[in-house]
Write a protein that holds these residues in place. Sequence first.
Motif, PDB file in Angstrom:
ATOM      1  N   SER A  28     113.642  37.882  49.593  1.00  0.00           N
ATOM      2  CA  SER A  28     113.334  39.013  50.476  1.00  0.00           C
ATOM      3  C   SER A  28     112.488  38.571  51.673  1.00  0.00           C
ATOM      4  CB  SER A  28     112.597  40.108  49.696  1.00  0.00           C
ATOM      5  OG  SER A  28     113.427  40.642  48.684  1.00  0.00           O
ATOM      6  N   LEU A  29     111.536  37.666  51.433  1.00  0.00           N
ATOM      7  CA  LEU A  29     110.679  37.190  52.527  1.00  0.00           C
ATOM      8  C   LEU A  29     111.482  36.372  53.537  1.00  0.00           C
ATOM      9  CD1 LEU A  29     107.438  36.205  50.575  1.00  0.00           C
ATOM     10  CD2 LEU A  29     107.665  38.031  52.269  1.00  0.00           C
ATOM     11  N   LEU A  30     112.449  35.582  53.045  1.00  0.00           N
ATOM     12  CA  LEU A  30     113.284  34.823  53.972  1.00  0.00           C
ATOM     13  C   LEU A  30     114.170  35.761  54.794  1.00  0.00           C
ATOM     14  CD1 LEU A  30     114.348  31.708  51.845  1.00  0.00           C
ATOM     15  CD2 LEU A  30     112.863  31.757  53.874  1.00  0.00           C
ATOM     16  N   GLN A  31     114.704  36.794  54.158  1.00  0.00           N
ATOM     17  CA  GLN A  31     115.513  37.776  54.894  1.00  0.00           C
ATOM     18  C   GLN A  31     114.657  38.486  55.950  1.00  0.00           C
ATOM     19  OE1 GLN A  31     116.871  39.837  51.260  1.00  0.00           O
ATOM     20  NE2 GLN A  31     118.974  39.562  52.012  1.00  0.00           N
ATOM     21  N   LEU A  32     113.432  38.824  55.566  1.00  0.00           N
ATOM     22  CA  LEU A  32     112.525  39.459  56.524  1.00  0.00           C
ATOM     23  C   LEU A  32     112.197  38.496  57.668  1.00  0.00           C
ATOM     24  CD1 LEU A  32     110.709  41.851  57.323  1.00  0.00           C
ATOM     25  CD2 LEU A  32     108.912  40.840  55.910  1.00  0.00           C
ATOM     26  N   GLY A  33     112.034  37.219  57.335  1.00  0.00           N
ATOM     27  CA  GLY A  33     111.755  36.220  58.369  1.00  0.00           C
ATOM     28  C   GLY A  33     112.876  36.117  59.376  1.00  0.00           C
ATOM     29  N   LYS A  34     114.119  36.238  58.897  1.00  0.00           N
ATOM     30  CA  LYS A  34     115.272  36.201  59.814  1.00  0.00           C
ATOM     31  C   LYS A  34     115.216  37.380  60.788  1.00  0.00           C
ATOM     32  CE  LYS A  34     120.352  36.022  59.703  1.00  0.00           C
ATOM     33  NZ  LYS A  34     120.682  37.284  60.398  1.00  0.00           N
ATOM     34  N   LEU A  35     114.925  38.568  60.261  1.00  0.00           N
ATOM     35  CA  LEU A  35     114.811  39.739  61.136  1.00  0.00           C
ATOM     36  C   LEU A  35     113.607  39.609  62.068  1.00  0.00           C
ATOM     37  CD1 LEU A  35     115.613  42.732  58.737  1.00  0.00           C
ATOM     38  CD2 LEU A  35     117.118  41.589  60.374  1.00  0.00           C
ATOM     39  N   ALA A  36     112.515  39.029  61.556  1.00  0.00           N
ATOM     40  CA  ALA A  36     111.324  38.823  62.387  1.00  0.00           C
ATOM     41  C   ALA A  36     111.650  37.916  63.565  1.00  0.00           C
ATOM     42  CB  ALA A  36     110.196  38.225  61.546  1.00  0.00           C
ATOM     43  N   LEU A  37     112.432  36.867  63.296  1.00  0.00           N
ATOM     44  CA  LEU A  37     112.833  35.942  64.358  1.00  0.00           C
ATOM     45  C   LEU A  37     113.703  36.641  65.394  1.00  0.00           C
ATOM     46  CD1 LEU A  37     113.126  33.097  65.580  1.00  0.00           C
ATOM     47  CD2 LEU A  37     115.100  32.767  64.064  1.00  0.00           C
ATOM     48  N   GLU A  38     114.694  37.367  64.939  1.00  0.00           N
ATOM     49  CA  GLU A  38     115.595  38.052  65.865  1.00  0.00           C
ATOM     50  C   GLU A  38     114.823  39.032  66.748  1.00  0.00           C
ATOM     51  OE1 GLU A  38     118.395  39.739  63.170  1.00  0.00           O
ATOM     52  OE2 GLU A  38     119.493  37.851  62.868  1.00  0.00           O
ATOM     53  N   ALA A  39     113.843  39.713  66.148  1.00  0.00           N
ATOM     54  CA  ALA A  39     113.023  40.649  66.927  1.00  0.00           C
ATOM     55  C   ALA A  39     112.169  39.899  67.948  1.00  0.00           C
ATOM     56  CB  ALA A  39     112.139  41.477  65.994  1.00  0.00           C
ATOM     57  N   LEU A  40     111.603  38.760  67.536  1.00  0.00           N
ATOM     58  CA  LEU A  40     110.795  37.963  68.467  1.00  0.00           C
ATOM     59  C   LEU A  40     111.613  37.512  69.670  1.00  0.00           C
ATOM     60  CD1 LEU A  40     108.628  35.609  66.212  1.00  0.00           C
ATOM     61  CD2 LEU A  40     107.784  37.331  67.804  1.00  0.00           C
ATOM     62  N   LEU A  41     112.839  37.091  69.415  1.00  0.00           N
ATOM     63  CA  LEU A  41     113.698  36.636  70.506  1.00  0.00           C
ATOM     64  C   LEU A  41     114.078  37.783  71.440  1.00  0.00           C
ATOM     65  CD1 LEU A  41     115.998  34.123  68.576  1.00  0.00           C
ATOM     66  CD2 LEU A  41     114.019  33.625  70.024  1.00  0.00           C
ATOM     67  N   ILE A  54     118.307  44.456  52.701  1.00  0.00           N
ATOM     68  CA  ILE A  54     117.046  43.806  52.304  1.00  0.00           C
ATOM     69  C   ILE A  54     116.263  44.760  51.412  1.00  0.00           C
ATOM     70  CG2 ILE A  54     114.828  42.953  53.193  1.00  0.00           C
ATOM     71  CD1 ILE A  54     116.262  42.080  55.695  1.00  0.00           C
ATOM     72  N   ASN A  55     115.596  44.215  50.424  1.00  0.00           N
ATOM     73  CA  ASN A  55     114.764  45.020  49.535  1.00  0.00           C
ATOM     74  C   ASN A  55     113.430  45.304  50.243  1.00  0.00           C
ATOM     75  OD1 ASN A  55     113.331  46.250  47.493  1.00  0.00           O
ATOM     76  ND2 ASN A  55     113.759  44.677  45.946  1.00  0.00           N
ATOM     77  N   GLU A 110     105.277  36.139  63.413  1.00  0.00           N
ATOM     78  CA  GLU A 110     105.571  34.772  63.828  1.00  0.00           C
ATOM     79  C   GLU A 110     105.529  33.810  62.637  1.00  0.00           C
ATOM     80  OE1 GLU A 110     103.912  34.979  68.424  1.00  0.00           O
ATOM     81  OE2 GLU A 110     102.504  34.961  66.752  1.00  0.00           O
ATOM     82  N   PHE A 111     104.610  34.046  61.716  1.00  0.00           N
ATOM     83  CA  PHE A 111     104.526  33.212  60.517  1.00  0.00           C
ATOM     84  C   PHE A 111     105.789  33.339  59.668  1.00  0.00           C
ATOM     85  CE2 PHE A 111     103.335  33.354  55.922  1.00  0.00           C
ATOM     86  CZ  PHE A 111     103.222  31.978  55.730  1.00  0.00           C
ATOM     87  N   LEU A 112     106.210  34.569  59.421  1.00  0.00           N
ATOM     88  CA  LEU A 112     107.404  34.781  58.593  1.00  0.00           C
ATOM     89  C   LEU A 112     108.648  34.229  59.283  1.00  0.00           C
ATOM     90  CD1 LEU A 112     106.580  38.371  57.307  1.00  0.00           C
ATOM     91  CD2 LEU A 112     106.572  36.257  55.961  1.00  0.00           C
ATOM     92  N   ALA A 113     108.731  34.383  60.602  1.00  0.00           N
ATOM     93  CA  ALA A 113     109.864  33.831  61.350  1.00  0.00           C
ATOM     94  C   ALA A 113     109.827  32.300  61.283  1.00  0.00           C
ATOM     95  CB  ALA A 113     109.809  34.301  62.799  1.00  0.00           C
ATOM     96  N   GLY A 114     108.624  31.718  61.409  1.00  0.00           N
ATOM     97  CA  GLY A 114     108.505  30.260  61.326  1.00  0.00           C
ATOM     98  C   GLY A 114     108.911  29.737  59.963  1.00  0.00           C
ATOM     99  N   ASN A 147     106.455  47.767  60.305  1.00  0.00           N
ATOM    100  CA  ASN A 147     105.475  47.220  61.232  1.00  0.00           C
ATOM    101  C   ASN A 147     104.731  46.069  60.556  1.00  0.00           C
ATOM    102  OD1 ASN A 147     103.747  46.854  63.364  1.00  0.00           O
ATOM    103  ND2 ASN A 147     102.429  48.582  62.850  1.00  0.00           N
ATOM    104  N   PHE A 148     104.660  44.941  61.224  1.00  0.00           N
ATOM    105  CA  PHE A 148     103.897  43.813  60.703  1.00  0.00           C
ATOM    106  C   PHE A 148     102.408  44.091  60.911  1.00  0.00           C
ATOM    107  CE2 PHE A 148     108.034  42.147  61.910  1.00  0.00           C
ATOM    108  CZ  PHE A 148     108.396  41.429  60.769  1.00  0.00           C
TER     109      PHE A 148
END
Length: 1075
Positions: A444-457, A473-474, A508-512, A500-501
Amino acid sequence: MADGQGAVGRSGETADVHNYFYYIKEKVSSDWKDLAFHLGFDQPDIDNIEGRNRDDKSRCMDLLEEWLKRNGERATIEVLMEALSEANLQSVVDGLRRKLQEVPFPVPIPVGAAGTESSSLTDVFQKSVKKYYELKLSHFKPLIWNDNFTLTLNDIFTQLELVPTSERQFKTSEPTRKEQRKELKSLDDLFNPDVTGLSTAPRCILIEGEAGGGKTTFLSKEALDAVSQKTELGKRHITVLFIRLREVREGETIAEMVWDQCVPERKDVTIESIETILEQNESHVLFLVDGYDELRPEARAAGQAIPKLLSGKLYPNSTIVITSRPSAGVQQHTRPDCHVHIMGFSEVHVEKYMQQYFTVVKKQELTSNLVVHVKDNELLNSLIQTPIFLMLVCLLWEEDQEMVSTGTMTGLYDNLLTCLVRKHCKREGVDMPTEGLPTEVAESLLQLGKLALEALLRNETLLDLTEVEKEEINWELLLKLGVVSLEVSSSKLHPRKQLNFSHKTMQEFLAGRYVAHALLNQQDIVELLQLTSITNVFELSNLLQFMCGCDSRAAQAVMEELSKISRREFAHVRPEHFESSDVPKNREMQKSCKTYERLANLCLTILSERQEPEVLQGISQALPIVMLDSSINSREATGLKYYIQNLHSANLPDRLILKVPKGTDSRDTVQYLQQCFTTPLPGLRLDLELSGQFDSPDDTARLVSVLKNVPGLRALDLSLTRLTPSSLQPLVQGFSHMSLLEELGLYYNQDLGDAGMEVLQVGLSNVPHLVVLCLGDVNMTAVGMSSLAPYMRHLVGLRELDISKNKIGDTGLESLTTILPIFTAMQVFFLRGIGISPTGMRTLVPALCQLTRLIKLDISLNAIGDPGLECLAAILHHLTAMKVLDLSETGISDRGISALIKALPHLVQLQVLNVSYNNIGDSGIVSLVQTLCQPSGLDMEQNPSGDKSLTTAPHCNTTLQELHIRGNSGVTGAGLERITQLISALTALTRLDMSGDRDTPAHLSDSAAMALAEALPRLPALERLDLWYISMEPAGFQAVVQAAEEHPTLEWLIYSKRLVPEGADTTASCLYLLG
């Protein structure tokens, strides 16, 4: 005179006078002082109103508001009309009467559901804003996984250190080349001219800070304090509007943003009414704009509301405070009047914050142990200067003290994540694995990280729940963990459920984390991050640091890409570009150097996150020049220490540049250097600039013991370090270990004196490669110069010598001239203010003419007079390489200028000429400029000085970049007018200083001002125009200001505050009014 007695309007109602203020201030404008007198204001009150506002319309509105505040119910439209009539403003009175006929009586506006007594729309709006802020901003939950942990700003807020970072803030008459950094107690200081050097209140204040630096918290508190009028910002403004840019969408108007974010939903406050309030109260509106770096790209485009607000196209008389991460692009829309940096916490603030935190959680006993732990952990000590990281350290210390051993940003967030998962497993009765995370949680954290990255971009920080659900995603599990929170958007325009983070750094941490994992599966880093330029690198700098902190292979991949980008974008950058320059630097090269320095900082920060040989190797490939110009307690300094400790001969940089900021204790500096240079590093070329007090021989002896490990030391700058003859002794003895030293700076060590020169002279033979020797302002006399000169014979390669501001006189100069011919490589010679007379010049000139490579000569502040200049002019044909010639304050007149003019055709490379503060008259100054406008000696032979055809000749000078002619008492308005007709031929000018004399300011007629305005577009490179002590008529002044504001590169137009024409518009962003 109107006495303030009220009168009743029609239908027995008191006319709502405030509704007419906008009309009155537009009509009265520059006559506001007359109105003030007839409203009963004393001169001190009038002066106060004038000083705290930028223009007459703002002053008039301020006057009216102050009158209303003083008189309350007695402040009626009838009283105001009577005062206007007595001030001979009958046309305004007639206009008001027409308006009163159009509106028989003011319509009461209900306040609250039940409807109370009538109040102005502005009052209703302001009360709504205040209540809304008190409800929304006063309390917050910094830890979204802990609903019981609620703080107020007063509980947790510790005053941050704010430091101006723009050289636009200066107290002296001249902006300095180095930034004047000042600690500010609060933003109130920015309204103090003694602090900023600005003559008017700032319109735009840019506050920059790194991720987690507390920008939003700071601005939230400013909003609360302002609506309660606790601060100068609050007292100066009626309407305070706090706008979060992450909520702003493309096409939104300012009024829509305000309605959306600043007030609760109510029938009597509409978008249309907000527009009216903003227009009518513009000069009393304060915009607090948070997070430019979080504004969507489409909302940053030209024509969008925020860029128009920043540039002054919307509400130009309002005040703006905007926060951003560094270099996010705010400056492309505005030139801030004050540029402030949030530095984070000092050591005192850190301890105070800890006490506050543990008091709130009722565990005060934990404070003292954490203070000790932090002091003993060097890596951690540098990290906790940033508020968000300090809060995480406190949290982890409260939960599990063993988790506060890391000194990296990634380590903190990784431990925090582990802590949250442990808590979740304990609550849910799930076993926590000994290694890693439970499978479902990890996925779940990796899936969230993917969305976090897409949002950052996309430059977004919120995740739309609808989009999250599409990814299956759960998210409910993520809510339970506490890494995100579910909230209904506070936006009324864009209502939606969103995740909301807790902070952008968590995103940025989760995306990284996700990117580091994806790289293990052979995904391409460029494709994942769109990492194609240095701009992309800086936008994703935090994410890159987290990536590198998460995984070694990710760190290697990042450094490989940074190396490619560095080679592509900085192939032209050389070590010498970072050395101090004595001629104007190319603007593009300056920009490249600053960008490279940012890349160097990022690389060192990455190395502090992951201290591994592979990352160090990557830095060696990315950075041929390694540099540090920040605190020795910074993360960059931690990275540099590891870098130096692990250097070996195979991977030495082309240059290592280390500058220790002012204010650093010399003992701390030497200790840091001892930790860096633990073993000999032959071959390392080091430029070292130190600060602090080196007045103790023990300190310099310790420094020398460190520098023995750097036999390739290239430059050592100990300027302004309070050296004494005794503390200089160990350093000079250490010269035997510094035989490759090329630059030695001892500027402004006034305790050295002649005794210090005696100490220095015996060591010069040990540094035969010295090319730069700076002995300016060391309190040397003729005795010291005479003693030192013979020992300088060893320095045959000397290229730069500075003996400025010493009491050397003609006698000491004579000693120097005996050895000057030895220095055939000499390029830069500073003789500023050493007491040279015409006699001394006659002694100097024969030696000077042999220095044929000289590119800069500074003889300013010496009373050489016309005879001295005539001597110099006679040998200038030998000095054809000259690029910079400074003759300011030398007592020269038209006679001396005449001699200079004859020699100027030989100076075909001249870039800077300064003849300021002399006795030159119109004839001399005009002839000088005429001559300069010619491109070569050939043109001069064809058109001798004095030929009137020169004023219209189709020639231009493409070499001269700076011309300084200020403060010549004999130059009149007529002379300046001729100059304005000539200067367009100086097409390479970047700076023109044609300021008048302080005691007898020159007057520039409208025709001359118009000529100057017409010339500015023909000077395409001009960056600064100085017009101090020059008066102009209103029309001419406005023409010059408008031309300056429209100029694409002109950033500074300097003018005297006291000479601004009455009623003139002074809001141009390039205009700086000084005393």
